[in-house]
Design a protein around this motif. Structure first.
Motif, mmCIF file in Angstrom:
data_model
loop_
_atom_site.group_PDB
_atom_site.id
_atom_site.type_symbol
_atom_site.label_atom_id
_atom_site.label_comp_id
_atom_site.label_asym_id
_atom_site.label_seq_id
_atom_site.Cartn_x
_atom_site.Cartn_y
_atom_site.Cartn_z
ATOM 1 N N GLN A 1 4.324 3.518 -6.802
ATOM 2 C CA GLN A 1 4.113 4.043 -5.444
ATOM 3 C C GLN A 1 3.015 3.197 -4.818
ATOM 4 O O GLN A 1 1.879 3.181 -5.314
ATOM 5 N N CYS A 2 3.336 2.487 -3.755
ATOM 6 C CA CYS A 2 2.357 1.646 -3.080
ATOM 7 C C CYS A 2 1.414 2.518 -2.266
ATOM 8 O O CYS A 2 1.860 3.351 -1.473
ATOM 9 N N THR A 3 0.116 2.338 -2.441
ATOM 10 C CA THR A 3 -0.853 3.121 -1.668
ATOM 11 C C THR A 3 -1.072 2.534 -0.274
ATOM 12 O O THR A 3 -1.610 3.204 0.591
ATOM 13 N N LYS A 4 -0.594 1.304 -0.060
ATOM 14 C CA LYS A 4 -0.751 0.679 1.260
ATOM 15 C C LYS A 4 0.419 1.039 2.193
ATOM 16 O O LYS A 4 0.210 1.597 3.259
ATOM 17 N N CYS A 5 1.655 0.758 1.767
ATOM 18 C CA CYS A 5 2.814 1.036 2.634
ATOM 19 C C CYS A 5 3.508 2.353 2.297
ATOM 20 O O CYS A 5 4.434 2.750 2.984
ATOM 21 N N GLN A 6 3.076 2.995 1.210
ATOM 22 C CA GLN A 6 3.585 4.307 0.785
ATOM 23 C C GLN A 6 5.018 4.289 0.253
ATOM 24 O O GLN A 6 5.603 5.347 0.038
ATOM 25 N N LYS A 7 5.592 3.121 -0.002
ATOM 26 C CA LYS A 7 6.966 3.066 -0.499
ATOM 27 C C LYS A 7 6.988 3.199 -2.019
ATOM 28 O O LYS A 7 6.136 2.659 -2.721
ATOM 29 N N ALA A 8 7.996 3.930 -2.501
ATOM 30 C CA ALA A 8 8.218 4.075 -3.938
ATOM 31 C C ALA A 8 9.160 2.980 -4.401
ATOM 32 O O ALA A 8 10.038 2.540 -3.638
ATOM 33 N N PHE A 9 8.996 2.533 -5.662
ATOM 34 C CA PHE A 9 9.859 1.474 -6.171
ATOM 35 C C PHE A 9 10.046 1.585 -7.674
ATOM 36 O O PHE A 9 9.273 2.199 -8.385
ATOM 37 N N CYS B 1 5.461 -4.909 0.368
ATOM 38 C CA CYS B 1 4.364 -5.503 1.140
ATOM 39 C C CYS B 1 3.473 -6.408 0.285
ATOM 40 O O CYS B 1 2.518 -6.978 0.782
ATOM 41 N N LEU B 2 3.764 -6.510 -1.013
ATOM 42 C CA LEU B 2 3.052 -7.356 -1.983
ATOM 43 C C LEU B 2 1.625 -6.897 -2.279
ATOM 44 O O LEU B 2 0.855 -7.626 -2.881
ATOM 45 N N SER B 3 1.286 -5.681 -1.884
ATOM 46 C CA SER B 3 -0.028 -5.137 -2.186
ATOM 47 C C SER B 3 -0.161 -4.891 -3.691
ATOM 48 O O SER B 3 0.802 -4.525 -4.363
ATOM 49 N N ALA B 4 -1.367 -5.075 -4.199
ATOM 50 C CA ALA B 4 -1.645 -4.779 -5.607
ATOM 51 C C ALA B 4 -2.166 -3.352 -5.784
ATOM 52 O O ALA B 4 -2.482 -2.944 -6.897
ATOM 53 N N ASP B 5 -2.223 -2.578 -4.705
ATOM 54 C CA ASP B 5 -2.688 -1.185 -4.766
ATOM 55 C C ASP B 5 -1.507 -0.278 -5.069
ATOM 56 O O ASP B 5 -0.859 0.270 -4.173
ATOM 57 N N VAL B 6 -1.229 -0.132 -6.364
ATOM 58 C CA VAL B 6 -0.061 0.610 -6.827
ATOM 59 C C VAL B 6 -0.504 1.747 -7.734
ATOM 60 O O VAL B 6 -1.352 1.570 -8.601
ATOM 61 N N HIS C 1 3.087 -4.538 -11.171
ATOM 62 C CA HIS C 1 1.715 -4.330 -10.709
ATOM 63 C C HIS C 1 1.501 -4.618 -9.231
ATOM 64 O O HIS C 1 0.384 -4.635 -8.757
ATOM 65 N N PHE C 2 2.570 -4.866 -8.495
ATOM 66 C CA PHE C 2 2.440 -5.124 -7.060
ATOM 67 C C PHE C 2 3.628 -4.493 -6.351
ATOM 68 O O PHE C 2 4.681 -4.253 -6.942
#
Length: 134
Positions: A34-42, A52-57, A47-48
């Motif tokens: 779950q990305c904490t930046k764009c809020q999308k689940a995957f 959006c390629l954020s590392a805040d997961v 680890h990214f």
């Protein structure tokens, strides 16, 4: 979602990207990214964020309920099995096996739930089985 099935499934290949996924599975929990930046689940564990390629997961606990998106029955093997993509209620699709089922009664859109299969090494592997809603 806490039942465990014995099998001859090979052990998972644990690495830095998926170790938290497999640790959760051994606790009979199904977790996805779950990305904490764009809020999308995957899903597949990494680890990214693949969006959006954020590392805040974070690792979000999911219900373990899904619908069969696509499947095939592997019959030309000693022990036939079902290979499927299921779409989790939380959004992402996941490649898995469908167990404890009649191959002929499976259908796209059918509801399934996570169960845990014990691999040869003793590690738990999440798979899915049909939900009987009758």
């Amino acid at each position: 979602m806490a039942e465990t099935i014995q099998s001859d499934v090979p052990p998972p290949n644990v690495d830095l990207d998926n170790e938290q996924f497999w640790a959760a599975a051994n606790r009979r929990q199904l977790r996805i990214g779950q990305c904490t930046k764009c809020q999308k689940a995957f899903f597949y564990p990494r680890h990214f964020c693949p969006f959006c390629l954020s590392a805040d997961v974070d690792w979000a606990l999911v219900s373990g309920e899904a619908q069969i998106y696509s499947y095939t029955v592997m019959r030309r093997v000693d022990n036939p099995y079902v290979l499927a993509y299921v779409q989790l209620d939380e959004g992402p699709a996941m490649m898995t096996n469908i167990v404890e089922c009649d191959f002929e009664s499976l259908r796209v859109g059918q509801m399934v739930e996570a169960v845990y299969v014990t691999s040869k090494s003793g590690s738990l592997v999440p798979m899915f089985r049909p939900i009987d809603r009758h």
